[in-house]
Design a protein around this motif. Structure first.
Motif, PDB file in Angstrom:
ATOM      1  N   SER A  29       1.327  -0.879   1.781  1.00 34.32           N
ATOM      2  CA  SER A  29       2.396  -1.542   2.562  1.00 34.32           C
ATOM      3  C   SER A  29       3.204  -0.530   3.381  1.00 34.32           C
ATOM      4  CB  SER A  29       3.336  -2.267   1.607  1.00 34.32           C
ATOM      5  OG  SER A  29       2.611  -2.892   0.569  1.00 34.32           O
ATOM      6  N   GLU A  30       3.093  -0.623   4.688  1.00 36.15           N
ATOM      7  CA  GLU A  30       3.684   0.425   5.534  1.00 36.15           C
ATOM      8  C   GLU A  30       5.195   0.258   5.734  1.00 36.15           C
ATOM      9  OE1 GLU A  30       2.052   0.792   9.495  1.00 36.15           O
ATOM     10  OE2 GLU A  30       2.957   2.787   9.767  1.00 36.15           O
ATOM     11  N   LEU A  31       5.619  -0.965   6.091  1.00 34.54           N
ATOM     12  CA  LEU A  31       7.039  -1.162   6.428  1.00 34.54           C
ATOM     13  C   LEU A  31       7.920  -0.867   5.218  1.00 34.54           C
ATOM     14  CD1 LEU A  31       6.781  -4.397   8.616  1.00 34.54           C
ATOM     15  CD2 LEU A  31       7.447  -2.090   9.375  1.00 34.54           C
ATOM     16  N   GLY A  32       8.937  -0.040   5.407  1.00 40.35           N
ATOM     17  CA  GLY A  32       9.824   0.328   4.304  1.00 40.35           C
ATOM     18  C   GLY A  32       9.317   1.493   3.465  1.00 40.35           C
ATOM     19  N   ASN A  33       8.101   1.965   3.760  1.00 34.91           N
ATOM     20  CA  ASN A  33       7.537   3.111   3.021  1.00 34.91           C
ATOM     21  C   ASN A  33       7.089   4.185   4.006  1.00 34.91           C
ATOM     22  OD1 ASN A  33       7.571   2.043   0.189  1.00 34.91           O
ATOM     23  ND2 ASN A  33       6.340   0.437   1.180  1.00 34.91           N
ATOM     24  N   PRO A  34       8.037   4.859   4.636  1.00 33.28           N
ATOM     25  CA  PRO A  34       7.713   5.811   5.700  1.00 33.28           C
ATOM     26  C   PRO A  34       6.996   7.050   5.153  1.00 33.28           C
ATOM     27  CG  PRO A  34      10.040   5.921   5.167  1.00 33.28           C
ATOM     28  CD  PRO A  34       9.483   4.758   4.412  1.00 33.28           C
ATOM     29  N   PRO A  35       6.242   7.714   6.004  1.00 36.03           N
ATOM     30  CA  PRO A  35       5.526   8.922   5.576  1.00 36.03           C
ATOM     31  C   PRO A  35       6.413   9.956   4.880  1.00 36.03           C
ATOM     32  CG  PRO A  35       4.713   8.224   7.707  1.00 36.03           C
ATOM     33  CD  PRO A  35       5.880   7.317   7.378  1.00 36.03           C
ATOM     34  N   ARG A  36       7.668  10.097   5.307  1.00 35.36           N
ATOM     35  CA  ARG A  36       8.516  11.155   4.736  1.00 35.36           C
ATOM     36  C   ARG A  36       8.684  11.024   3.226  1.00 35.36           C
ATOM     37  NH1 ARG A  36      12.061   7.856   7.576  1.00 35.36           N
ATOM     38  NH2 ARG A  36      13.557   6.744   6.267  1.00 35.36           N
ATOM     39  N   LYS A  37       8.461   9.815   2.694  1.00 35.75           N
ATOM     40  CA  LYS A  37       8.547   9.594   1.248  1.00 35.75           C
ATOM     41  C   LYS A  37       7.536  10.471   0.488  1.00 35.75           C
ATOM     42  CE  LYS A  37       7.797   5.518  -1.740  1.00 35.75           C
ATOM     43  NZ  LYS A  37       7.486   4.081  -1.753  1.00 35.75           N
ATOM     44  N   PHE A  38       6.483  10.927   1.183  1.00 40.71           N
ATOM     45  CA  PHE A  38       5.388  11.632   0.495  1.00 40.71           C
ATOM     46  C   PHE A  38       5.238  13.086   0.937  1.00 40.71           C
ATOM     47  CE2 PHE A  38       4.667   7.149   0.085  1.00 40.71           C
ATOM     48  CZ  PHE A  38       4.392   7.039  -1.266  1.00 40.71           C
TER      49      PHE A  38
END
Ligand code: ADE
Ligand code: ZN
Length: 321
Positions: free
Chosen positions: A174-183
């Motif tokens: 799920s992309e929306l709300g889970n931006p790459p910067r989280k990882f």
């Protein structure tokens, strides 16, 4: 016939690479029912018609909910072998000679399935396809972005026991709300292990997520990237750095990312110098394997033979292995 007309056999006869295929997304309804029977798994569908009827999606999340349910039938090494060999056989029929294949380890570990089972089944099928079809295939485990980075880091530790069995890592779900910067920390660790890096970005999410994938995660390739056309500067950056885009037309159509493929971004991006590639994503759910994805783009964007040649060549140019 002019040089730019695409003869019906031409697409079929070209050797191709596929770079964006979720192996769990190649689980066909027939195999879903067979494996459910074999493993005594109860499904909420009674037959193929009910399954097909459920495959009508308004967005990515509606698809993902069904995709994760489907995996419940994958339990034994033979199940993973059967799944992989069925995909590789379809790939061979489409004249794919090189495939880089996503797998979602967290979706199996969370059900109590050991990665020994997953990798053993996959590797047996991949070795057989190399012998029988001369098809080279490689695995890229993806991390589920709706879960925490801590979960990803713990899974990464488990995966390192299988380091020789994969070439890179990816980021999906799920992309929306889970931006790459989280990882960021996960990708920093993977880079230290000399793994190739790729992330889904700009599928449903904004161009900003593609910037993050490039600048924070340091990805070598971007999956989908439809949103890139909304940002001129980003388009120039992706082209200048030779970043490959693994686009998936039938997926985009089914998930309502690009409901009308006449509006697909592939040609605009390619004309801006971006290394666009064509892929099938989750072919069992989206109505077609690789050649059908090429054909859909040819028909809707009126692609020339030169465009098609370029798309095919791009995939070999930006492959990891
Ligand atoms: N997992 C499988 N297919 C996907 C897609 N199209 N986007 C995000 N995650 C996925
Ligand atoms: Zn995907």
């Amino acid at each position: 016939m002019s040089d730019n007309t695409i003869d019906s056999n031409y697409l079929q006869n070209q050797a191709k690479a596929e770079l964006h295929l979720h192996i769990e997304g190649s689980l066909e309804p027939e195999m879903l029912l067979n494996l459910a029977r074999r493993n005594n798994v109860t499904l909420k569908y009674r037959d193929i018609n009910e399954i097909r009827a459920a495959y009508a999606f308004n967005n990515l999340q509606e698809f993902l909910d069904i995709y994760y349910q489907g995996m419940s039938v994958l339990i034994t090494e033979d199940d993973f072998y059967d799944l992989m060999f069925a995909y590789l056989t379809k790939a061979h029929q489409d004249k794919i000679t090189h495939s880089e294949i996503f797998v979602d380890p967290q979706a199996h570990l969370s059900r109590g399935i050991s990665l020994d089972v997953v990798f053993a089944g996959f590797k047996r099928a991949m070795e057989q396809a190399k012998q029988e079809y001369r098809l080279d295939s490689y695995l890229i485990p993806c991390f589920l972005r709706h879960l925490s980075e801590d979960d990803a880091l713990r899974t990464f530790d488990v995966l390192m026991d299988y380091r020789k069995d994969f070439i890179g890592i990816g980021l999906d779900s799920s992309e929306l709300g889970n931006p790459p910067r989280k990882f960021k920390n996960l990708f920093d660790r993977a880079r230290k292990e000399n793994l190739k890096l790729v992330a889904h970005a700009g599928e449903e999410g904004p161009a900003e997520y593609v910037w993050e994938a490039l600048d924070i995660l340091g990805v070598d390739r971007v999956d989908h990237g439809n949103a890139i056309t909304t940002d001129k500067e980003l388009m120039v950056r992706i082209a200048k750095d030779g970043i490959g885009l693994t686009m998936c037309p039938l997926s985009n159509q089914c998930l309502q990312v690009v409901p009308d493929l006449r509006n697909h971004q592939a040609l605009q991006l390619m004309n801006a110098g971006v290394k666009v590639t064509v892929n099938s994503d989750d072919p069992a759910y989206f109505g077609g394997y690789l050649n059908k994805n090429y054909q859909a783009l040819i028909d809707s964007l009126n692609l020339s033979k030169a465009d098609l040649d370029k798309l095919i060549r791009n995939a070999f140019d930006v492959k990891f292995a």
